[in-house]
Enzyme design. Structure first.
Site, short mmCIF file in Angstrom:
data_model
loop_
_atom_site.label_atom_id
_atom_site.label_comp_id
_atom_site.label_asym_id
_atom_site.label_seq_id
_atom_site.Cartn_x
_atom_site.Cartn_y
_atom_site.Cartn_z
N ASN A 274 0.66 -1.40 -0.09
CA ASN A 274 0.05 -0.20 -0.04
C ASN A 274 0.78 1.38 -0.04
O ASN A 274 2.10 1.44 0.37
CB ASN A 274 -0.75 0.01 1.27
CG ASN A 274 -1.85 -1.30 1.20
OD1 ASN A 274 -2.58 -1.13 0.23
ND2 ASN A 274 -2.18 -1.79 2.52
N GLY B 265 15.95 -0.64 4.78
CA GLY B 265 14.78 0.09 3.94
C GLY B 265 14.36 1.34 4.72
O GLY B 265 14.36 1.49 5.99
N ASP C 284 11.77 2.46 5.23
CA ASP C 284 10.46 2.26 6.00
C ASP C 284 10.77 1.96 7.53
O ASP C 284 10.35 2.33 8.48
CB ASP C 284 9.46 1.29 5.60
CG ASP C 284 10.07 -0.06 5.27
OD1 ASP C 284 11.26 -0.07 5.14
OD2 ASP C 284 9.30 -0.95 5.02
N THR D 286 -11.21 -26.60 7.96
CA THR D 286 -10.10 -26.10 7.11
C THR D 286 -9.76 -24.84 7.35
O THR D 286 -8.61 -24.29 7.39
CB THR D 286 -10.20 -26.45 5.44
OG1 THR D 286 -10.72 -27.86 5.57
CG2 THR D 286 -9.01 -25.92 4.71
#
Length: 259
Positions: free
Chosen positions: A11, A107, A109, A184
């Protein structure tokens, strides 16, 4: 006003600060290829919806780990907001000392998260970002980025399950009521969420053990971080907007340095 932008692998998250207050935030997907005009129109529309005038944006700060979108995105900022953005990278004033082997490999970020966590919550601190990858970074009491751990994010693990196992369906990622799954879907949810909680707690304890540091705060951020935070006593704080706050802090440091 200040527009801050965090371009991640999944995003693009944007925030608008008035002073130190986060007045608005927006999120769009990264993985759609867009032109500068498309980015420009999206940014302008998002700002107008929140009654934020385009000419009120005085500066723009960008943190990006996706080089492929930068040309179009930066051009959009220049063309539609008439601002030349500040990019967080080597040479940016952050106040965090990089003492890892190759600081340029870290990085943007992660650096921004480190700045936010250290300046807001103090050090020593472990900052965990539950993004595309899950990252664990250790910042010392003196503000040194000393170590980092990188593991596959929850969504990456989930996609591996349903893409590589023919009979496993795509599921919503959420914590089931019990680890004792009886179908499941809940068994996949249990494995993903409880497995990630276990991973997080072990890595946190191991960092604390090997550093020997006392009173380390643990701060989490990222989209799915709240699920882990709410289920783990090892995480002290969940701050959804840590990256945006870190970008605003970096901007203030850069501006102070230029005076």
């Amino acid at each position: 006003m200040l527009l801050v932008v965090d371009i991640g692998n999944t995003n693009i998250t944007m925030g608008v600060f008035g002073g130190h207050n986060l007045n608005a935030k927006f999120r769009i997907t990264t993985k759609i290829i867009r032109t500068s005009d498309e980015y420009g129109l999206i940014i302008c529309d998002l700002l107008k919806i929140r009654n934020i005038k385009l000419d009120s944006i005085e500066d723009v700060v960008i943190s990006s780990v996706v080089p492929a979108v930068m040309h179009s995105f930066e051009n959009a900022i220049v063309k539609y907001l008439n601002r030349r953005p500040i990019n967080v990278g080597p040479g940016t004033r952050t106040g965090i000392k990089m003492v890892t082997g190759n600081a340029k490999e870290i990085g943007a970020d992660r650096i921004v998260d480190a700045v936010g966590a250290y300046n807001i919550y103090g050090g020593p601190v472990i900052v965990i970002d539950y993004g595309t990858a899950t990252t664990y970074d250790y910042i010392t009491e003196n503000g040194a980025f000393a170590a980092g751990v990188t593991s596959p994010g929850i969504r990456i693990c989930a996609k591996a399950l349903w893409q590589d196992a023919a009979k496993l369906p795509e599921i919503e990622i959420k914590k089931p009521d019990s680890i004792l799954a009886k179908d499941t879907i809940s068994s996949m949810q249990a494995g993903l969420v409880f497995g990630h909680i276990g991973e997080s707690e072990y890595i946190i304890r191991k960092i604390k053990e090997e550093t020997g540091a006392q009173n380390i705060k643990v701060v989490a951020t990222g989209g799915l971080g709240k699920i882990i935070y709410e289920s783990s006593k090892e995480i002290d704080i969940y701050d959804e907007d840590l990256t945006l706050k870190g970008l605003e802090i970096i901007y203030q440091k850069e501006r102070a340095n230029k005076k």
